[in-house]
Design an enzyme around this catalytic site. Structure first.
Site, mmCIF file in Angstrom:
data_model
loop_
_atom_site.group_PDB
_atom_site.id
_atom_site.type_symbol
_atom_site.label_atom_id
_atom_site.label_comp_id
_atom_site.label_asym_id
_atom_site.label_seq_id
_atom_site.Cartn_x
_atom_site.Cartn_y
_atom_site.Cartn_z
ATOM 1 C CG LEU A 1 -2.010 -1.018 1.330
ATOM 2 C CD1 LEU A 1 -2.843 -0.754 2.575
ATOM 3 C CD2 LEU A 1 -2.883 -1.025 0.085
ATOM 4 N N PRO B 1 6.537 -2.387 6.237
ATOM 5 C CG PRO B 1 5.505 -1.203 4.552
ATOM 6 C CD PRO B 1 5.238 -2.205 5.625
ATOM 7 N N GLY C 1 2.807 -5.007 7.907
ATOM 8 C CA GLY C 1 1.857 -3.945 8.254
ATOM 9 C C GLY C 1 0.931 -3.627 7.104
ATOM 10 C CG ASP C 2 1.962 -0.784 4.341
ATOM 11 O OD1 ASP C 2 2.965 -1.531 4.454
ATOM 12 O OD2 ASP C 2 2.042 0.415 4.052
ATOM 13 C CD GLU C 3 6.062 -5.679 2.965
ATOM 14 O OE1 GLU C 3 6.577 -6.348 2.053
ATOM 15 O OE2 GLU C 3 6.569 -5.532 4.080
#
Lengths: 365, 195
Positions: free
Chosen positions: A199, A357, A240-242
């Site tokens: 993201l 990330p 987290g946002d991967e």
């Protein structure tokens, strides 16, 4: 029964921890249990306030005050060791003949029965001491059992979490699950495509609108990914946002590209959170298992990572396929791997971040 | 710090400020979970972090917040059982004050690993008392201030409380009893059981 002898006989039976005081505040007799607490001591003739330290009421400083406070609750303790705390009640005898002090252990009873080896016979039959001891022991046993169960459940919960395949926030698969899926596909030599989706701008949502908004966005993103893929594809949140998406049997670049573009388009639609529009985007790198003669999970993940990185360098909201000529420029590699000799590291050793990330350093501008 | 104490903080925050703020605090403190278990013991540093984050989140000084926690423990229906146990201390507010010396022992009697530092009441002249709250539990005296205040209301007594500072190894609260039967107070029946 009027004589002092009769009184003593009566007190011995009714309250075996009594002390009979004369009008000068000296002890003339003690009950059998009180004597048992100090077998070597001869109480008779000693001053009550010199044997016992009166803690409360503080207004009592001498015998006259003591004799005057009929019915008051006394808090005392022995002046010599063990300094057992005692509760007392004083009742003066008629005609200025002294007073009776009845003592009991109060909360110190647990220590007292141990320190003085007391038995049921040392308490008056109406005393609730034995019931109290019984209650304390049963309660402690029950509490201990419940504490053990608590710890056991806590341990089981931690173990279950470690073994879980689900990311609890989004309901997607987690990294462990993805590793299992890749292993199974590779063992079965099933062709598949692997997408690494990251993201963009997620950190700014978190920073400006808070973790709750961030969590909401992740849940919506997960829902979109589920809607845009087939039921038997695997979607895992690995940081987290991967995210990693695995498409079984799919090797068609055109279709994969259209899936990726559609994903990016939908993820760019503003997500409402309590009236605030949260805007994120995504970059995607894709690799086909057929691009490797001997595919391995680590190689494929690394390749998808390189493709993702290339997509980020092309500007965000982009999809790139892996190709052999993609490699990390030396400087960027240093950045990505924290400066740890990137050029000489085998491809398989590069791992996707499990902790989400690090927006500051990892990604291309 | 014992789970019961941590849970008291959690319950206070959820019921006063709402669950979402509590969740935000647990996240900011990196707690890793949202619900404390009452019968587990937690690392003091964990409880410390949560308290710090709580003060930051609510923008209130810790002493003030802990005093409110003390009041909550006595006056909120959620913790009626605790209020009852405190009322066991005596028929009047003064008796209750005297029973505080026994409180840590009584607590240990109920929950053997619940370690409360000693409390020592001194009766001075003219309805004045001082309560020494010994060291060992940060913020102990602040919570006690709230408890003493709310218990005075409970007994219908009128008191003035003052946190008079830190002693050798304790913090001291001064209690001035103006009137024992100032208001009606709340009903207490030894035989009734807390629901």
């Amino acid at each position: 029964m009027t004589g002092p002898g009769d009184l003593v006989t009566l007190l011995d039976r009714l309250c075996p921890m009594f002390a009979l005081l004369d009008s000068d505040g000296r002890i003339s007799r003690v009950g059998p249990t009180l004597q048992k607490l100090r077998p070597q001591t001869s109480f008779e003739g000693t001053a009550f306030l010199e044997t016992f330290e009166l803690l409360r009421p503080r207004s009592i400083v001498g015998v006259p005050e003591l004799m005057a406070c009929s019915g008051a609750k006394l808090h005392l303790r022995f002046r010599d060791a063990p300094r057992t705390a005692l509760k007392g009640l004083i009742v003066p005898l008629p005609g200025n003949q002294g007073a009776v002090v009845n003592l009991s252990f109060g909360i110190s009873i647990l220590d007292a029965v141990r320190d003085y080896a007391l038995t049921a016979a040392d308490f008056a039959g109406t005393d609730l001491a034995i019931e109290l001891l019984y209650l304390v022991e049963t309660k402690s046993a029950a509490m201990e059992a419940s504490r053990k169960l608590n710890l056991q459940l806590q341990g089981a919960k931690i173990a279950a979490e470690e073994q879980a395949f689900t990311d609890t926030l989004t309901g997607l698969k987690n990294r462990r699950a993805m590793d299992h899926v890749l292993k199974r596909l590779l063992t079965g030599a099933t062709p598949f495509a692997l997408m690494h989706l990251d993201l963009d701008y997620f950190k700014s949502v978190n920073d400006t609108l808070g973790h709750a908004a961030g969590d909401h966005v992740l849940q919506q993103v997960a829902r979109i990914m589920v809607e845009e893929t087939r039921g038997h594809d695997t979607i895992a949140r690995i940081g987290g946002d991967e995210f990693v998406l695995v498409f079984n049997f799919l090797q068609d670049r055109e279709r994969l590209d259209s899936i990726a573009r559609r994903l990016i388009d939908r993820l760019e639609e503003p997500i409402d959170y309590n009236g605030e529009a949260c805007r994120v985007s995504a970059s995607i790198g894709t690799v086909l298992s057929s691009q490797f003669a001997a595919p391995e999970a680590s190689k494929l993940l690394h390749a998808a990572d390189l493709a993702l990185y290339a997509a980020k360098r092309d500007g965000r909201a982009t999809h790139r396929f892996y190709s052999r000529d993609l490699c990390l420029p030396q400087d960027d590699a240093q950045m990505r791997r924290g400066g740890g000799g990137a050029g000489t590291q085998p491809a398989g050793s590069v791992r996707l971040s499990a902790n989400g990330p690090d927006i500051g350093g990892k990604k291309a501008p | 710090m014992h789970g019961l104490i941590n849970k008291a903080i959690q319950s206070f925050v959820c019921s006063t400020y709402g669950k979402s703020r509590w969740i935000r605090v647990t996240e900011a403190a990196n707690l890793g979970f949202v619900e404390y278990e009452a019968m587990l013991v937690y690392d003091n540093r964990v409880s410390r972090r949560v308290l710090d984050e709580l003060c930051r989140e609510l923008g209130r000084p810790q002493a003030e917040l802990l005093e409110d926690l003390g009041t909550y423990l006595v006056s909120n229906p959620n913790t009626e059982a605790l209020r009852r146990l405190l009322r066991f201390g005596g028929v009047t507010y003064v008796e209750f004050l005297h029973s505080l010396d026994d409180l840590p022992d009584r607590a240990r009697l109920a929950v053997s690993d619940l370690d409360l530092p000693p409390l020592e009441l001194r009766e001075e002249q003219d309805g004045r008392f001082s309560l020494a709250c010994h060291d060992g539990l940060p913020g102990y005296a602040d919570v006690m201030m709230g408890i003493l205040r709310a218990m005075a209301d409970d007994y219908g007594a009128l008191v003035i409380l003052e946190h008079v500072g830190t002693g050798q190894d304790c913090e001291v609260i001064e209690i001035t009893l103006i009137e024992t039967a100032f208001a009606e107070g709340r009903k207490f029946d030894l035989g009734a059981r807390a629901g």
